[in-house]
Design a protein around this motif. Structure first.
Motif, PDB file in Angstrom:
ATOM      1  N   GLY A  98       0.787  -1.227   0.000  1.00  0.00           N
ATOM      2  CA  GLY A  98       0.000   0.000   0.000  1.00  0.00           C
ATOM      3  C   GLY A  98       0.811   1.264   0.000  1.00  0.00           C
ATOM      4  N   GLY A  99       1.812   1.357  -0.857  1.00  0.00           N
ATOM      5  CA  GLY A  99       2.628   2.562  -0.951  1.00  0.00           C
ATOM      6  C   GLY A  99       3.772   2.614   0.042  1.00  0.00           C
TER       7      GLY A  99
ATOM      8  N   ARG B 257      -6.371  -0.026   1.486  1.00  0.00           N
ATOM      9  CA  ARG B 257      -7.307  -0.867   0.755  1.00  0.00           C
ATOM     10  C   ARG B 257      -7.342  -0.515  -0.728  1.00  0.00           C
ATOM     11  NH1 ARG B 257     -13.289  -0.772   2.692  1.00  0.00           N
ATOM     12  NH2 ARG B 257     -12.172  -0.800   4.653  1.00  0.00           N
ATOM     13  N   VAL B 258      -7.058   0.722  -1.090  1.00  0.00           N
ATOM     14  CA  VAL B 258      -7.118   1.145  -2.485  1.00  0.00           C
ATOM     15  C   VAL B 258      -6.110   0.371  -3.330  1.00  0.00           C
ATOM     16  CG1 VAL B 258      -6.809   3.108  -4.029  1.00  0.00           C
ATOM     17  CG2 VAL B 258      -7.892   3.418  -1.800  1.00  0.00           C
TER      18      VAL B 258
ATOM     19  N   GLN C  92      -1.382 -11.767  -3.480  1.00  0.00           N
ATOM     20  CA  GLN C  92       0.066 -11.898  -3.648  1.00  0.00           C
ATOM     21  C   GLN C  92       0.692 -10.509  -3.501  1.00  0.00           C
ATOM     22  OE1 GLN C  92       1.898 -14.686  -5.407  1.00  0.00           O
ATOM     23  NE2 GLN C  92       0.193 -16.099  -5.212  1.00  0.00           N
ATOM     24  N   LEU C  93       1.773 -10.423  -2.755  1.00  0.00           N
ATOM     25  CA  LEU C  93       2.477  -9.156  -2.546  1.00  0.00           C
ATOM     26  C   LEU C  93       3.826  -9.204  -3.236  1.00  0.00           C
ATOM     27  CD1 LEU C  93       1.722  -8.727   1.248  1.00  0.00           C
ATOM     28  CD2 LEU C  93       0.555  -7.637  -0.644  1.00  0.00           C
ATOM     29  N   ALA C  94       4.266  -8.058  -3.751  1.00  0.00           N
ATOM     30  CA  ALA C  94       5.544  -7.973  -4.464  1.00  0.00           C
ATOM     31  C   ALA C  94       6.689  -7.844  -3.459  1.00  0.00           C
ATOM     32  CB  ALA C  94       5.542  -6.778  -5.404  1.00  0.00           C
TER      33      ALA C  94
END
Length: 104
Positions: free
Chosen positions: A9-10, A25-26, A37-39
């Motif tokens: 999230g930034g 959430r955006v 999945q997260l980078a």
């Protein structure tokens, strides 16, 4: 000890399996009780540190969405002296709480 630094999230978060993270959430398009999945930006596996972009494309960090929630209310006030200008508005950030289930 295996942990990863992921984009969440930034921001960047240090996560291990079982860690609970709260993120925007955006940026995260997932439903409650779903998986996402997260980078990965960095992976540490014992003494081995992986930061190469080509090698990190093969790394998958999976998370389970626990709940959607909203952050605390932030009040924005603007005021200019002697002109009668006053403005007040509020904001609550929409957040998602996820639990890391795997780093592969």
């Amino acid at each position: 000890m295996v942990y990863a630094v992921v984009r969440a999230g930034g921001r960047q978060e240090k996560v291990e399996v079982g860690t609970i993270v709260t993120m925007d959430r955006v940026k995260l398009k997932a439903r409650e009780n779903g998986t996402v999945q997260l980078a990965a930006v960095l992976l540490v596996d014992g003494d081995t540190i992986t930061s190469d972009a080509a090698a990190l494309e093969k790394v998958t960090v999976t998370a389970e969405v626990l709940s959607d929630l909203r952050g605390p209310k932030i009040i924005i006030q603007k005021f200019k002296n002697k002109t009668g200008y006053k403005k007040r508005q509020g904001h609550r950030q929409e957040l998602t709480r996820v639990k890391i289930t795997g780093i592969k």
